[in-house]
Design an enzyme around this catalytic site. Sequence first.
Site, PDB file in Angstrom:
ATOM      1  N   VAL A  31       0.844  -1.178   0.000  1.00  0.00           N
ATOM      2  CA  VAL A  31       0.000   0.000   0.000  1.00  0.00           C
ATOM      3  C   VAL A  31       0.889   1.241   0.000  1.00  0.00           C
ATOM      4  O   VAL A  31       1.793   1.362   0.833  1.00  0.00           O
ATOM      5  CB  VAL A  31      -0.924   0.021   1.231  1.00  0.00           C
ATOM      6  CG1 VAL A  31      -1.709   1.322   1.300  1.00  0.00           C
ATOM      7  CG2 VAL A  31      -1.879  -1.178   1.180  1.00  0.00           C
ATOM      8  N   CYS A  32       0.658   2.155  -0.933  1.00  0.00           N
ATOM      9  CA  CYS A  32       1.477   3.352  -1.069  1.00  0.00           C
ATOM     10  C   CYS A  32       0.708   4.557  -0.547  1.00  0.00           C
ATOM     11  O   CYS A  32      -0.269   5.003  -1.158  1.00  0.00           O
ATOM     12  CB  CYS A  32       1.854   3.560  -2.535  1.00  0.00           C
ATOM     13  SG  CYS A  32       2.843   5.043  -2.833  1.00  0.00           S
ATOM     14  N   VAL A  33       1.139   5.074   0.586  1.00  0.00           N
ATOM     15  CA  VAL A  33       0.564   6.292   1.143  1.00  0.00           C
ATOM     16  C   VAL A  33       1.676   7.015   1.891  1.00  0.00           C
ATOM     17  O   VAL A  33       2.437   6.398   2.629  1.00  0.00           O
ATOM     18  CB  VAL A  33      -0.643   5.984   2.065  1.00  0.00           C
ATOM     19  CG1 VAL A  33      -0.262   4.990   3.142  1.00  0.00           C
ATOM     20  CG2 VAL A  33      -1.196   7.244   2.687  1.00  0.00           C
TER      21      VAL A  33
END
Length: 234
Positions: free
Chosen positions: A99-101
């Site tokens: 997950v890219c945040v």
Amino acid sequence: MAFKCGTFWKELQRLNHTVDKLTLGQVKIENVNLHIDDTSDDTKQAFYIQVTPKDGHYKGALIKFQVEAPVSYPAQAPIVKCLNSIYHPNIDLGEQNIVCVSLLDKDWQPGVGLDGCVMAVLFLFYHPNFLDALNVAFDGQEMNESEFHKNVRASLRGEEVEGFIFDRLLPEDYTDDISSEPSIKKDIFHDETRNKKRSDAGDINFIIKNEKNNQNLVNQHYRVSNMKKNETLT
């Protein structure tokens, strides 16, 4: 190491008691994997959540994640992996499904905690970031919101989208009105009663405004209370 694992466990216990209210029932903790070995680096601190957005493009989907905290937590951010194949610009489509945040990367601060981590994951389903797409299904793709909505709903039914087959993430008995317009415009993360000390709701720093004995609204429903003092996400 024992102290760090203790921090993780303490935060997880608190989250287990508050997650339903914090997320309006949109996140559930399903399992915990805590293996501690003080004689080596073989320590695993992880828990598993199911995210079910109540509104927006991903409404009704059942999406599972693993949240694993490194040994150095909370100095380093947890690593969040999606356990499903999903059509989302900020969730990798591959073996890792990372997950890219930014909150869990360059913007991480120890004060964010596991509750902020969970809220950041939920945030992505209401505010997908197309400018920083990680998912290969979005390579070179330009689309309006209506087209994106149709693609999302098709993918959640397990249909092929942009040449990729995704997991069916809607319950078998779920009735999906494919002709309906996305209700994301309602934006349940908007704070209509904006606290004067909060920054713009459009940024990810909506998640937590940590101030002792103060509650800061994520929106008129979401409240994050009694968080660590003087930690502000930017």
